[in-house]
Scaffold this active site. Structure first.
Site, mmCIF file in Angstrom:
data_model
loop_
_atom_site.group_PDB
_atom_site.id
_atom_site.type_symbol
_atom_site.label_atom_id
_atom_site.label_comp_id
_atom_site.label_asym_id
_atom_site.label_seq_id
_atom_site.Cartn_x
_atom_site.Cartn_y
_atom_site.Cartn_z
ATOM 1 C CB ALA A 227 -1.418 -0.070 1.254
ATOM 2 C CG ASN B 184 1.918 9.357 -3.982
ATOM 3 O OD1 ASN B 184 2.673 8.594 -4.393
ATOM 4 N ND2 ASN B 184 1.287 10.205 -3.262
ATOM 5 C CB ALA C 53 -3.570 8.028 3.329
ATOM 6 C CB CYS C 54 -1.344 11.181 -0.337
ATOM 7 S SG CYS C 54 -2.001 10.503 -1.101
ATOM 8 C CG MET D 125 -3.555 -3.671 1.342
ATOM 9 S SD MET D 125 -3.615 -3.675 3.425
ATOM 10 C CE MET D 125 -5.025 -3.482 3.937
#
Ligand SMILES: *[C@@H]1O[C@H](CO)[C@@H](O)[C@H](O)[C@H]1NC(C)=O
Ligand SMILES: *[C@@H]1O[C@H](CO)[C@@H](O)[C@H](O)[C@H]1NC(C)=O
Length: 116
Positions: free
Chosen positions: A42, A44, A86-87, A95
């Protein structure tokens, strides 16, 4: 992935991986099947597409990866999926859905309900 591919063992997880009995030499007599490591990357999207990630992935997937053509393999890479990361970006590098990871492991361990 990068540390695993070059054998760095600077934490507990990587030490376990470094001590993995990849040949069956140590555990061969009492384990019917060589234990497998499942890797679910997982990161970027830019990291995922970075050339060094490709190199590291190639080690894990093409050299150490289990497949019917490479039954000596001891790694299964569960590829990332495209999703909101997440970013904040949307792209590949997420993931794999945890339910799919569980399903793959259940299948490997013959725990899935589909197998009788
Ligand atoms: C994996 O990545 C690291 C850098 O993160 C690099 O030093 C190493 O050479 C790569 N491993 C392989 C086998 O290409
Ligand atoms: C799962 O079942 C297959 C087929 O019976 C067998 O070859 C394999 O060793 C089993 N896997 C594990 C992890 O026990």
């Amino acid at each position: 992935m990068a540390k695993m591919s070059v054998g760095i063992a600077d934490n507990l997880l990587l030490s376990v991986i470094r001590a993995w009995d990849t040949t069956g030499l140590v555990d061969g007599d009492f384990k019917p099947e060589r234990p497998r490591i499942f890797v679910a990357p997982a990161m970027n999207s830019a990291m995922w597409h970075q050339p060094v990630t490709r190199q590291n992935l190639s080690i894990l997937r093409d050299q150490w990866g289990w497949s019917p053509a490479n039954p000596e393999g001891w790694v299964t890479v569960l590829p990332p999926i495209e999703k909101s990361l997440a970013c904040g970006d949307v792209g590949s590098g997420g993931m794999m859905d945890w339910r799919d990871i569980v399903r793959q492991i259940e299948e490997h361990l013959n725990l899935s309900k589909n197998q009788a």
